[in-house]
Enzyme design. Structure first.
Site, PDB file in Angstrom:
ATOM      1  N   TYR A 158      64.331  22.948  73.772  1.00 21.16           N
ATOM      2  CA  TYR A 158      63.133  23.910  73.356  1.00 21.16           C
ATOM      3  C   TYR A 158      63.669  24.952  72.365  1.00 21.16           C
ATOM      4  O   TYR A 158      62.834  25.397  71.653  1.00 21.16           O
ATOM      5  CB  TYR A 158      62.912  24.687  74.731  1.00 21.16           C
ATOM      6  CG  TYR A 158      61.649  25.393  74.813  1.00 21.16           C
ATOM      7  CD1 TYR A 158      60.186  24.592  74.469  1.00 21.16           C
ATOM      8  CD2 TYR A 158      61.299  26.507  75.129  1.00 21.16           C
ATOM      9  CE1 TYR A 158      59.139  25.022  74.120  1.00 21.16           C
ATOM     10  CE2 TYR A 158      60.079  27.184  74.746  1.00 21.16           C
ATOM     11  CZ  TYR A 158      58.915  26.387  74.587  1.00 21.16           C
ATOM     12  OH  TYR A 158      57.713  26.768  74.430  1.00 21.16           O
ATOM     13  N   LYS A 165      58.877  32.439  72.235  1.00 18.25           N
ATOM     14  CA  LYS A 165      57.676  32.641  73.485  1.00 18.25           C
ATOM     15  C   LYS A 165      58.067  33.756  74.289  1.00 18.25           C
ATOM     16  O   LYS A 165      57.187  34.546  74.831  1.00 18.25           O
ATOM     17  CB  LYS A 165      57.670  31.443  74.500  1.00 18.25           C
ATOM     18  CG  LYS A 165      57.104  30.265  73.667  1.00 18.25           C
ATOM     19  CD  LYS A 165      55.571  30.400  73.529  1.00 18.25           C
ATOM     20  CE  LYS A 165      54.851  29.150  73.121  1.00 18.25           C
ATOM     21  NZ  LYS A 165      53.522  29.120  72.943  1.00 18.25           N
TER      22      LYS A 165
END
Length: 257
Positions: A158, A165
């Site tokens: 990720y 995020k």
């Protein structure tokens, strides 16, 4: 008795539909099924053929381009809403972007330029939209954005999107506090792993899906329809007591050690 989730008479903007499989499309469908009138955006002319069928199925009243990287496009969207509607009841922000070369390397090796671009598109654009939406929400409203478990825990591959995020989730908390006096609430939906066009840029994503399925209590992945139902609840009066929250729509995946 009225349904618990009722968006009849509400008007909402959905940003981030890439095609019928997008999380934003699942949310927009749920909004429409609950009675809302929608405005939707598409990235550019290349994306329009994939978005147009979704817009038609949703009977979208307004369909406009919005690339947050192009100066003035975000402002033009809200000017159109002001002109045609004069108000806005809810906003869904479901966009994220990072240059592939920066996304597919470790965080320590990503470029400053790539990190800054990912932060601008994926996080700061939500803040910009909140500022523009607030004057249209004279009677209060709901701001929603979409996150992922990688904001809270390290998820393999990720990479830089984890910190981005995390910043988005923190921004939601501060926006909720900033706008509470205007009866505008802000929440994040942390969606489970879903095979979307955006997710295809994450390395070995199919392996991640398998791992999530295995660890999720029900042994199944959530779909865009599941996320949509949560979004419709948060946009409705039924969700009016929730603000500044990360609401998980992941089948309980985040609860498993």
């Amino acid at each position: 008795m009225s349904p618990i989730v009722d968006l009849s008479g509400k008007r909402g903007l959905v940003v981030g539909i890439a095609n019928e499989h997008s999380i934003a499309a699942g949310c927009a469908t749920a909004f429409r099924q609950a009675g809302a009138e929608l405005a939707i955006t598409y990235l550019n002319e290349k994306a329009l053929p994939f978005v147009q069928p979704v817009a038609e199925a949703l009977e979208a009243a307004i369909v406009v381009p919005c690339d947050v990287r192009i100066q003035g496009q975000v402002e033009a969207v809200f000017a159109r809403l002001q002109q045609d509607w004069g108000r806005l009841d809810f906003l869904l922000h479901s966009i994220a972007f990072a240059p592939r070369e920066d996304l597919q390397t470790s965080l320590v090796n990503c470029s400053a330029e790539g990190f800054a671009l990912a932060m601008d598109v994926s996080c700061h654009s939500f803040i910009r939209m909140a500022k523009l939406a607030a004057p249209l929400m004279g009677e209060g409203g709901a701001l929603l954005t979409v996150s992922f478990y990688g904001a809270d825990r390290v998820v393999e591959n990720y990479n830089l999107m984890g910190p981005v995020k995390a910043a988005l989730e923190s921004s939601v908390r501060y926006l909720a506090a900033d706008l509470a006096g205007q009866r505008i609430r802000a929440n994040t939906i942390s969606a489970g792993a879903i095979k979307t066009r955006a997710a295809s840029g994450i390395g070995r994503f199919d392996e991640l899906l398998d791992k999530v399925r295995e660890r999720t209590p029900a042994r199944r992945l959530v779909g865009i329809e599941d996320v949509g139902r949560v979004a419709a609840f948060l946009a409705s009066e039924a969700g009016s007591s929730l603000t500044g929250s990360v609401v998980y729509a992941d089948g309980g995946f985040h609860t498993i050690a």
